[in-house]
Scaffold this motif. Structure first.
Motif, PDB file in Angstrom:
ATOM      1  N   CYS A 308       0.802  -1.226   0.000  1.00  0.00           N
ATOM      2  CA  CYS A 308       0.000   0.000   0.000  1.00  0.00           C
ATOM      3  C   CYS A 308       0.834   1.275   0.000  1.00  0.00           C
ATOM      4  N   THR A 309       2.152   1.141   0.057  1.00  0.00           N
ATOM      5  CA  THR A 309       2.993   2.326   0.182  1.00  0.00           C
ATOM      6  C   THR A 309       3.989   2.515  -0.954  1.00  0.00           C
ATOM      7  N   GLU A 310       4.331   1.439  -1.696  1.00  0.00           N
ATOM      8  CA  GLU A 310       5.348   1.562  -2.738  1.00  0.00           C
ATOM      9  C   GLU A 310       5.044   0.754  -4.001  1.00  0.00           C
ATOM     10  N   LEU A 311       4.648  -0.497  -3.833  1.00  0.00           N
ATOM     11  CA  LEU A 311       4.700  -1.443  -4.945  1.00  0.00           C
ATOM     12  C   LEU A 311       3.348  -1.796  -5.558  1.00  0.00           C
ATOM     13  N   ALA A 312       2.312  -1.842  -4.751  1.00  0.00           N
ATOM     14  CA  ALA A 312       0.951  -2.173  -5.210  1.00  0.00           C
ATOM     15  C   ALA A 312       0.887  -3.558  -5.856  1.00  0.00           C
ATOM     16  N   PHE A 313       1.077  -3.660  -7.194  1.00  0.00           N
ATOM     17  CA  PHE A 313       0.926  -4.938  -7.904  1.00  0.00           C
ATOM     18  C   PHE A 313      -0.476  -5.514  -7.697  1.00  0.00           C
ATOM     19  N   PHE A 314      -1.499  -4.690  -7.823  1.00  0.00           N
ATOM     20  CA  PHE A 314      -2.859  -5.134  -7.562  1.00  0.00           C
ATOM     21  C   PHE A 314      -3.379  -5.946  -8.746  1.00  0.00           C
ATOM     22  N   ILE A 315      -3.510  -7.238  -8.551  1.00  0.00           N
ATOM     23  CA  ILE A 315      -3.987  -8.144  -9.598  1.00  0.00           C
ATOM     24  C   ILE A 315      -5.494  -7.964  -9.758  1.00  0.00           C
ATOM     25  N   THR A 316      -5.927  -7.622 -10.974  1.00  0.00           N
ATOM     26  CA  THR A 316      -7.351  -7.388 -11.225  1.00  0.00           C
ATOM     27  C   THR A 316      -7.804  -8.130 -12.472  1.00  0.00           C
ATOM     28  N   THR A 335      -7.519  -1.454  -3.007  1.00  0.00           N
ATOM     29  CA  THR A 335      -7.340  -0.172  -2.320  1.00  0.00           C
ATOM     30  C   THR A 335      -8.198  -0.105  -1.059  1.00  0.00           C
ATOM     31  N   LYS A 336      -9.341  -0.773  -1.089  1.00  0.00           N
ATOM     32  CA  LYS A 336     -10.182  -0.800   0.115  1.00  0.00           C
ATOM     33  C   LYS A 336      -9.503  -1.602   1.232  1.00  0.00           C
ATOM     34  N   GLN A 337      -8.753  -2.638   0.853  1.00  0.00           N
ATOM     35  CA  GLN A 337      -7.978  -3.355   1.857  1.00  0.00           C
ATOM     36  C   GLN A 337      -6.990  -2.406   2.537  1.00  0.00           C
ATOM     37  N   CYS A 338      -6.297  -1.591   1.731  1.00  0.00           N
ATOM     38  CA  CYS A 338      -5.327  -0.651   2.292  1.00  0.00           C
ATOM     39  C   CYS A 338      -5.997   0.311   3.266  1.00  0.00           C
ATOM     40  N   THR A 339      -7.155   0.839   2.868  1.00  0.00           N
ATOM     41  CA  THR A 339      -7.879   1.784   3.723  1.00  0.00           C
ATOM     42  C   THR A 339      -8.397   1.107   4.982  1.00  0.00           C
ATOM     43  N   ASP A 340      -9.032  -0.051   4.826  1.00  0.00           N
ATOM     44  CA  ASP A 340      -9.642  -0.729   5.968  1.00  0.00           C
ATOM     45  C   ASP A 340      -8.600  -1.241   6.963  1.00  0.00           C
ATOM     46  N   VAL A 341      -7.426  -1.659   6.458  1.00  0.00           N
ATOM     47  CA  VAL A 341      -6.405  -2.225   7.333  1.00  0.00           C
ATOM     48  C   VAL A 341      -5.514  -1.140   7.935  1.00  0.00           C
ATOM     49  N   GLY A 343      -5.759   2.550   7.328  1.00  0.00           N
ATOM     50  CA  GLY A 343      -6.288   3.862   7.647  1.00  0.00           C
ATOM     51  C   GLY A 343      -6.689   4.661   6.422  1.00  0.00           C
ATOM     52  N   ASN A 344      -7.451   5.709   6.653  1.00  0.00           N
ATOM     53  CA  ASN A 344      -8.025   6.498   5.567  1.00  0.00           C
ATOM     54  C   ASN A 344      -6.999   7.280   4.758  1.00  0.00           C
ATOM     55  N   GLU A 345      -5.777   7.440   5.278  1.00  0.00           N
ATOM     56  CA  GLU A 345      -4.760   8.169   4.508  1.00  0.00           C
ATOM     57  C   GLU A 345      -4.258   7.358   3.316  1.00  0.00           C
ATOM     58  N   PHE A 346      -4.557   6.049   3.307  1.00  0.00           N
ATOM     59  CA  PHE A 346      -4.163   5.207   2.178  1.00  0.00           C
ATOM     60  C   PHE A 346      -5.315   5.189   1.167  1.00  0.00           C
ATOM     61  N   THR A 347      -5.176   5.980   0.139  1.00  0.00           N
ATOM     62  CA  THR A 347      -6.218   6.148  -0.868  1.00  0.00           C
ATOM     63  C   THR A 347      -5.689   5.719  -2.232  1.00  0.00           C
ATOM     64  N   PRO A 348      -6.587   5.518  -3.206  1.00  0.00           N
ATOM     65  CA  PRO A 348      -6.104   5.227  -4.568  1.00  0.00           C
ATOM     66  C   PRO A 348      -5.117   6.270  -5.069  1.00  0.00           C
ATOM     67  N   GLU A 349      -5.378   7.528  -4.759  1.00  0.00           N
ATOM     68  CA  GLU A 349      -4.506   8.607  -5.224  1.00  0.00           C
ATOM     69  C   GLU A 349      -3.121   8.525  -4.579  1.00  0.00           C
ATOM     70  N   SER A 350      -3.082   8.241  -3.273  1.00  0.00           N
ATOM     71  CA  SER A 350      -1.792   8.171  -2.585  1.00  0.00           C
ATOM     72  C   SER A 350      -0.981   6.969  -3.057  1.00  0.00           C
ATOM     73  N   ILE A 351      -1.668   5.866  -3.333  1.00  0.00           N
ATOM     74  CA  ILE A 351      -0.972   4.662  -3.785  1.00  0.00           C
ATOM     75  C   ILE A 351      -0.436   4.844  -5.205  1.00  0.00           C
ATOM     76  N   LYS A 352      -1.261   5.427  -6.092  1.00  0.00           N
ATOM     77  CA  LYS A 352      -0.794   5.711  -7.457  1.00  0.00           C
ATOM     78  C   LYS A 352       0.431   6.618  -7.435  1.00  0.00           C
ATOM     79  N   LYS A 353       0.377   7.649  -6.602  1.00  0.00           N
ATOM     80  CA  LYS A 353       1.494   8.589  -6.516  1.00  0.00           C
ATOM     81  C   LYS A 353       2.755   7.883  -6.039  1.00  0.00           C
ATOM     82  N   ALA A 354       2.601   6.985  -5.062  1.00  0.00           N
ATOM     83  CA  ALA A 354       3.753   6.249  -4.545  1.00  0.00           C
ATOM     84  C   ALA A 354       4.345   5.325  -5.604  1.00  0.00           C
TER      85      ALA A 354
END
Length: 436
Positions: A308-316, A335-341, A343-354
């Motif tokens: 949720c902070t650098e690599l993502a690799f979200f298989i879809t 991305t909902k896993q990142c938020t739910d686990v 916190g709310n600061e982990f958003t699609p936008e923050s992950i894309k930027k990272a």
């Protein structure tokens, strides 16, 4: 589907090596933080371990050990921080996980090399080669990129160096590996699942067919997505580890193509799932799943480094004509896993930027490296994010048709296909060049 599975049980395990420890800094980049933790390495070819407890397999029995024997090299393994016994913090709280980064892991490796140079009284002419597979393969390549003065070269097996926010291609390669006829049966199975989810009677049938741990009601979208992803996992694993685990591509497709005139595709997919889980019930409940990921004890299951902070690799299932259902596993599932686990600061936008920042810093498909060899198997879905063509005269790609994730890393066997034998010879040739 993420990272390397545990090393295989070798035919003739050479020995069990004692753990060795040295004091590693918790935070390499904060001079006022003097805390250290014990990090373990095996007994100079250095295997970087990834998202699992370190073992002595690769230092004693795998292909690296065989290379080390031929090159008269010391074989060493270094356990990754936060995995196995190398945990730098009292627990795995969100605040404590801030030290789980690629940058910290790479610096760990550099510090360890310096430590072992001193402990073993190695000379300045001693050359190190880093090895790794999957995420750890990427680490091996990135280490050569960021610390070229510390290592003469790297073998980056099945290494996804192109970080990706939405990794649609994974299941695209998986479909190709399964083949057209088998994939068509999978497609029909997921269509039937979609239809059954629309009615209470269909949900009851799904609960029975797939031996779900709790009844499916079809209204909790998060749980529905979690169910579908879990139904895809055996199909992805079959391709990723084809020939290395019992549920191979051949076996999956044999099950999907058997009794076509009698069993519905969804029933055959249920048989695949049952085989994968060894008859255990399938737990798909979203709340329970998230609560497991939120556990903070040192023994809690740990999500893959940097998800949720650098690599993502979200298989879809986002490819246009996905046989698994276009909306079965959307990127929002991750991305909902990142938020739910976390916190709310982990958003699609923050992950894309990272992700964008990481690729800019490490080069993605074209890391700024010399003296790296990138072996990849054509059946392995992760090859889609690796280096498949030579980057320069000393950075070579070794593409192995018909093989899977990390096949080149395991112990050689008389039954190995010629393409795998040839690939190991190509890797050995590069090692000779790196060590000149």
């Amino acid at each position: 589907m993420y990272g390397m599975r545990g090393p295989p049980v070798p035919d003739n395990h050479i020995q069990t090596l004692p753990d060795n420890w040295f004091d590693q800094r918790v935070d390499h980049f904060n001079t006022s933080d003097t805390r250290t933790f014990k990090q373990t390495g095996g007994p100079v070819f250095l295997m970087l371990d990834g998202e699992a407890e370190g073992t002595d397999y690769f230092a004693t029995t795998g292909a690296m050990a065989e290379f080390a024997s031929r090159f008269n090299a010391i074989a060493v393994e270094l356990e990754h921080r936060y995995y196995g016994q190398s945990v730098p913090t009292v627990d795995l709280s969100v605040d404590n996980l801030r030290y789980l980064t690629v940058e910290q892991a790479l610096k760990d490796t550099d510090e360890f090399i310096g430590y072992l140079n001193g402990k073993l009284s190695l000379t300045n002419t001693t050359k190190w080669i880093t090895f790794g597979g999957s995420y750890a393969g990427s680490l091996a390549a990135w280490f050569r990129e960021k610390y070229p003065q510390s290592v003469a070269g790297s073998v980056a097996s099945s290494a996804p160096v192109q970080v990706r926010y939405e990794f649609k291609e994974y299941l695209g390669v998986d479909s190709q590996s399964l083949g057209t006829e088998c994939t068509n049966q999978v497609r029909e199975a997921f269509k039937q699942i979609e239809d059954q989810l629309k009615t209470s009677q269909g949900c009851q049938l799904l609960t029975k067919q797939f031996n779900l741990c709790t009844p499916m009601n079809g209204t909790d979208l998060d749980s529905v997505h979690n169910l579908k992803f879990n139904l895809i996992v055996p199909l992805g694993m079959a391709a990723q580890y084809d020939g290395q685990i019992p549920l191979s591509v051949g076996k999956v497709c044999a099950m999907m193509m058997t009794n076509v005139s009698i069993k519905q595709p969804v029933e055959r997919l249920a048989s695949v799932q049952s085989e994968y889980l060894s008859g255990k019930c399938l737990d798909y409940d979203w709340i329970k799943y998230v609560n497991q990921l939120k556990e903070t004890s040192k023994t809690a299951p740990l999500v893959r480094a940097g998800t949720c902070t650098e690599l993502a690799f979200f298989i879809t299932t986002g490819l246009e004509d996905s046989p698994f259902g276009r909306n079965s596993v959307p990127v929002d599932y991750w991305t909902k896993q990142c938020t739910d686990v976390f916190g709310n600061e982990f958003t699609p936008e923050s992950i894309k930027k990272a992700v964008d920042k990481f690729n800019a810093g490490y080069g993605g498909f074209k890391p700024n490296v010399t003296n790296v060899v990138f072996p990849n198997g054509s059946v392995d879905p992760w090859h889609a994010l690796s280096v498949l063509n030579d980057l320069n005269n000393s950075t070579r790609a070794v593409y192995i048709n018909g093989t899977s994730h990390g096949s080149d890393m395991v112990q050689t066997k008389p039954t190995d296909p010629q393409v795998l034998t040839d690939a190991r010879l190509a890797i050995e040739k590069q090692l000779h060049l790196f060590l000149q």
